[in-house]
Design an enzyme around this catalytic site. Sequence first.
Site, mmCIF file in Angstrom:
data_model
loop_
_atom_site.group_PDB
_atom_site.id
_atom_site.type_symbol
_atom_site.label_atom_id
_atom_site.label_comp_id
_atom_site.label_asym_id
_atom_site.label_seq_id
_atom_site.Cartn_x
_atom_site.Cartn_y
_atom_site.Cartn_z
ATOM 1 N N LYS A 27 0.646 -1.181 0.060
ATOM 2 C CA LYS A 27 -0.121 -0.019 0.125
ATOM 3 C C LYS A 27 1.010 1.258 0.015
ATOM 4 O O LYS A 27 0.696 2.041 -0.772
ATOM 5 C CB LYS A 27 -0.736 0.117 1.170
ATOM 6 C CG LYS A 27 -1.819 -1.017 1.559
ATOM 7 C CD LYS A 27 -2.922 -1.078 2.598
ATOM 8 C CE LYS A 27 -2.052 -1.129 3.706
ATOM 9 N NZ LYS A 27 -1.649 -2.382 4.018
ATOM 10 N N THR A 28 1.936 1.227 0.869
ATOM 11 C CA THR A 28 2.621 2.594 1.045
ATOM 12 C C THR A 28 3.452 2.531 -0.088
ATOM 13 O O THR A 28 3.776 3.787 -0.907
ATOM 14 C CB THR A 28 3.469 2.393 2.325
ATOM 15 O OG1 THR A 28 2.855 2.178 3.315
ATOM 16 C CG2 THR A 28 4.316 3.416 2.374
ATOM 17 N N ASP B 201 -1.758 7.806 4.031
ATOM 18 C CA ASP B 201 -1.345 6.315 4.532
ATOM 19 C C ASP B 201 -2.059 6.161 5.784
ATOM 20 O O ASP B 201 -2.315 7.057 6.685
ATOM 21 C CB ASP B 201 0.227 6.398 4.442
ATOM 22 C CG ASP B 201 0.492 4.874 4.491
ATOM 23 O OD1 ASP B 201 -0.269 4.117 4.376
ATOM 24 O OD2 ASP B 201 1.931 4.869 4.378
ATOM 25 N N GLU B 202 -2.174 4.816 6.279
ATOM 26 C CA GLU B 202 -2.449 4.412 7.469
ATOM 27 C C GLU B 202 -3.903 5.178 7.955
ATOM 28 O O GLU B 202 -4.027 5.877 8.830
ATOM 29 C CB GLU B 202 -1.435 4.653 8.552
ATOM 30 C CG GLU B 202 0.100 4.409 8.200
ATOM 31 C CD GLU B 202 0.244 2.774 8.661
ATOM 32 O OE1 GLU B 202 -0.882 2.216 9.141
ATOM 33 O OE2 GLU B 202 1.039 2.459 8.688
ATOM 34 N N ARG C 280 5.265 -7.318 11.022
ATOM 35 C CA ARG C 280 6.670 -6.780 10.675
ATOM 36 C C ARG C 280 7.771 -7.680 10.122
ATOM 37 O O ARG C 280 8.660 -6.960 9.692
ATOM 38 C CB ARG C 280 6.911 -5.847 11.751
ATOM 39 C CG ARG C 280 5.977 -4.932 12.634
ATOM 40 C CD ARG C 280 5.499 -3.881 11.526
ATOM 41 N NE ARG C 280 4.263 -4.326 10.869
ATOM 42 C CZ ARG C 280 3.717 -4.162 10.011
ATOM 43 N NH1 ARG C 280 4.249 -3.017 9.181
ATOM 44 N NH2 ARG C 280 2.464 -4.335 9.597
ATOM 45 N N GLN D 124 -5.186 -3.213 11.126
ATOM 46 C CA GLN D 124 -4.118 -2.561 11.699
ATOM 47 C C GLN D 124 -4.530 -1.236 12.605
ATOM 48 O O GLN D 124 -3.548 -0.394 12.632
ATOM 49 C CB GLN D 124 -3.079 -2.341 10.754
ATOM 50 C CG GLN D 124 -2.759 -3.626 10.211
ATOM 51 C CD GLN D 124 -1.313 -3.173 9.259
ATOM 52 O OE1 GLN D 124 -0.131 -2.869 9.813
ATOM 53 N NE2 GLN D 124 -1.297 -3.483 7.978
HETATM 54 P P1 ATP Z 1 1.720 -2.047 5.830
HETATM 55 O O1 ATP Z 1 0.180 -2.652 5.941
HETATM 56 O O2 ATP Z 1 2.705 -2.913 6.940
HETATM 57 O O3 ATP Z 1 1.876 -0.609 6.073
HETATM 58 P P2 ATP Z 1 2.056 -2.065 3.216
HETATM 59 O O4 ATP Z 1 0.763 -2.688 2.645
HETATM 60 O O5 ATP Z 1 2.243 -0.459 3.146
HETATM 61 O O6 ATP Z 1 2.402 -2.467 4.588
HETATM 62 P P3 ATP Z 1 4.459 -1.781 1.849
HETATM 63 O O7 ATP Z 1 5.164 -1.477 3.230
HETATM 64 O O8 ATP Z 1 4.465 -0.663 0.894
HETATM 65 O O9 ATP Z 1 3.397 -2.551 2.485
HETATM 66 O O10 ATP Z 1 5.385 -2.938 0.859
HETATM 67 C C1 ATP Z 1 5.618 -4.013 1.810
HETATM 68 C C2 ATP Z 1 7.100 -4.526 1.103
HETATM 69 O O11 ATP Z 1 6.795 -5.162 -0.169
HETATM 70 C C3 ATP Z 1 8.254 -3.689 0.989
HETATM 71 O O12 ATP Z 1 9.354 -4.102 1.218
HETATM 72 C C4 ATP Z 1 7.736 -3.138 -0.616
HETATM 73 O O13 ATP Z 1 9.103 -2.777 -1.245
HETATM 74 C C5 ATP Z 1 7.498 -4.432 -1.118
HETATM 75 N N1 ATP Z 1 6.755 -4.605 -2.515
HETATM 76 C C6 ATP Z 1 5.561 -4.057 -2.536
HETATM 77 N N2 ATP Z 1 4.901 -4.066 -3.656
HETATM 78 C C7 ATP Z 1 5.807 -4.845 -4.245
HETATM 79 C C8 ATP Z 1 5.668 -5.473 -5.741
HETATM 80 N N3 ATP Z 1 4.570 -5.045 -6.448
HETATM 81 N N4 ATP Z 1 6.898 -6.076 -6.044
HETATM 82 C C9 ATP Z 1 7.836 -6.231 -5.377
HETATM 83 N N5 ATP Z 1 7.757 -5.879 -4.050
HETATM 84 C C10 ATP Z 1 6.763 -5.090 -3.615
HETATM 85 MG MG MG Z 2 2.530 0.816 4.915
#
Ligand code: ATP
Ligand code: MG
Length: 787
Positions: A57-58, A244-245, A628, A275
């Site tokens: 997402k981030t 975000d969040e 995490r 979360q």
């Molecule tokens: P959270 O809910 O914990 O905030 P999130 O959904 O924001 O998590 P991110 O932190 O954006 O997730 O991504 C998690 C990991 O996955 C990061 O290391 C990111 O670089 C990797 N990632 C995200 N999308 C892809 C993709 N399409 N291909 C490869 N790696 C990815």
């Molecule tokens: Mg995130």
Amino acid sequence: MPVFDDSEAFSAAVPLSRRAMAARPASYLDDLNPAQREAVETRDGPVLMLAGAGTGKTKALTTRIAHLLNTGAARPNEILAVTFTNKAAREMKERVARLLGESVEGMPWLGTFHAICVKLLRRHAELVELTSNFTILDTDDQVRLMKQLIVAAGIDEKRWPARQLAGVIDNWKNRAWTPDAVPAAEAGAFDRRAVALYAAYQQRLQTLNAVDFGDLLLHVVTIFQRHEDVLAQYRRWFRYILVDEYQDTNVAQYLWLRLLAGGHHNICCVGDDDQSIYGWRGAEVGNILRFEKDFPGAKVIRLEQNYRSTPHILAAASGVIAANKGRLGKTLWTDLEEGEKVRLIGHWDGEEEARWIGEELESLGHGTRGMQAIGLDDCAILVRASHQMRAFEDRFLTIGLPYRVIGGPRFYERMEIRDAMAYFRLAIGPADDLAFERVVNTPKRGLGDKAQQKIQVAARANGVSLVEGARILLQAGEVGGKGGKALAELIAGIDRWALMVRRVDCNHVELAEQILDESGYTAMWQNDKTPEAPGRLENLKELIKALEGFDNLQGFLEHVALIMDNETEGDEAKVTLMTLHGAKGLEFPAVFLPGWEDGLFPNQRAMDESGLKGLEEERRLAYVGITRAERLCTISFAANRRVYGQWQSQLPSRFIDELPEEHVEVLTPPGLYGGGFGAAAAPFGGSHMDDRASRADVYNSPGWKRMQSRGAARGMAQPKEARNTVIDLAAVSAFATGDRVFHSKFGYGTVTGIEGDKLEIAFDKAGLKNVVSRFVVPAASADDVPF
Ligand code: ATP
Ligand code: MG
């Protein structure tokens, strides 16, 4: 002053077209999956990305910013991007720059709600009758102000403490209620005068040209609501809004966003209802669930692939969160390699847990567990309550393992710990003037600045310490009244404690407790009704617990002085210690989750205060914690902790029961606590354990009972020695006798004996030596280790 001055933040000097014309082929889009790509490429209109942890997402949000810039849809100053912490904001800026391959100038509106609101409020302060150089009060100033108002209103401050009023008002501000908007049903506290006090407080702030944290948002919302022209201007300026969040926004933040996005609806929010962990601070998970209603026609994008965690880790987290009711429910999958199961280990007590984790951290760095080496920078220990950090800090300092504490002071730097230690210092050396100054009026003894100055003068005039100066004043009858009486009690206390500390049979742990009780320091926090007070009391208990590891108070104070001197600086790799709350949004290759015991986690207070709702929020924290971890997730619990000076046996957390068994490896070494503990440590109640199906049975098991009686036999005074006799240390060492090892200086050798983290090794060339285990690696992996 014109309402809209043209500050650098809104300068039109950056040509929109330059980027648009130069728009490069967007290679960053290739790194996204189709759903993420859709979220990035849907340029206009409301977008919600509602998806589980680690699904990117981030990453998608960051790429969306880069894409808006790269395609010329917006200039850097036309994007409003809200993140949860300043650290997250910095990271996001850096990532955008990396995606675009150039530094991003501008982006003045990428930050936290508070940081952005400070800027907005400085521009429009006059609309809420402030001037643009207003000051931002910290909590202490805030409480002092409220106290004056409470006293002025003739309300009993003991019954209605200022800190409690601060909590009430903060809560109202989180809901965006100005004094005239507080519903009647809410106005019961403070003899039904809380609302009047709130109004008086706001009035006073205005006179002082000051705001508190809650005001930053509240004032800006008020301005937007009352001044359509201002709002309209910002709606035009902030062409794209990204959040975000989103699951952790409170009502005031939600209103603020809705007002700003109201015109164009170009708002993209990302979050995960599982979360939501800030309900206790006014966050409303309902905000995210209502998004489609607030912004009709919203494109809702679900991401299902998790890129962060290995399948076992993901399955364990999903298993735990599944127990929550009323969630949206999501599918999560990963195509990462299977990796290791989530590891679960039970320890005798908290110190043992810290010792084991310390050893694990050292061995991970050497890649001794057959996996790719994991450096200290890659590891995090995430705790539920900050007092849990103490055991780790002490252990790491003892073994020289570098660590950093994120999101709060280190244990011995905390206010209550410094206060308590000032009292201990006075017992050891009553002439310690700094210590005396620190606590003479803490708790409040009616000894204000004037009385303290008198003491200083008397001490200087007679060339004696402050304690002696105070004694002279008292004898001369120069400090009278309530303050005089309290000072006399303090001096008598110091005399008494100083005598006791010198007795050969002094039990320093009991004395420390006595000092904190007799001085009124413990009572001060017990009577304090603020949200931080219980945490401070827990820290004080933890301090008493730490004393047990020492022979006397002096030895302990020396230890702490050395710790404080031991600031590790610079770039060396460090393990991260932080709370689960602070870890939101972050990721680490290896995560340790200690203290999974009922009462500690889930936290008893959260459950007492909010019942099932509180328990579910705790469970979401567990989900945040596990997710995490990228490659290695280790959950631990202790069978015993000292609570209120008593050893108390702990029940493993109910969340441990909820971990799906097939994704967990129970590590407790058999034989460590006798065969029966294998049963106690295997936490999974239920069908697979026919013969010991319930936890109650587990705790009636011979092994558990054996542990209990050992605890009693061990005695409280000397846990360290006793522990050595109970636990087969060889069983928890990374090495066994007979192992072939390699040492950077002595070369190859064979382990011939093990005691704690010391190994006796017969080196092939250097002969028999005792070395600390972290300096050796198994011979087989020696070639991989860059010494
Ligand atoms: P959270 O809910 O914990 O905030 P999130 O959904 O924001 O998590 P991110 O932190 O954006 O997730 O991504 C998690 C990991 O996955 C990061 O290391 C990111 O670089 C990797 N990632 C995200 N999308 C892809 C993709 N399409 N291909 C490869 N790696 C990815
Ligand atoms: Mg995130």
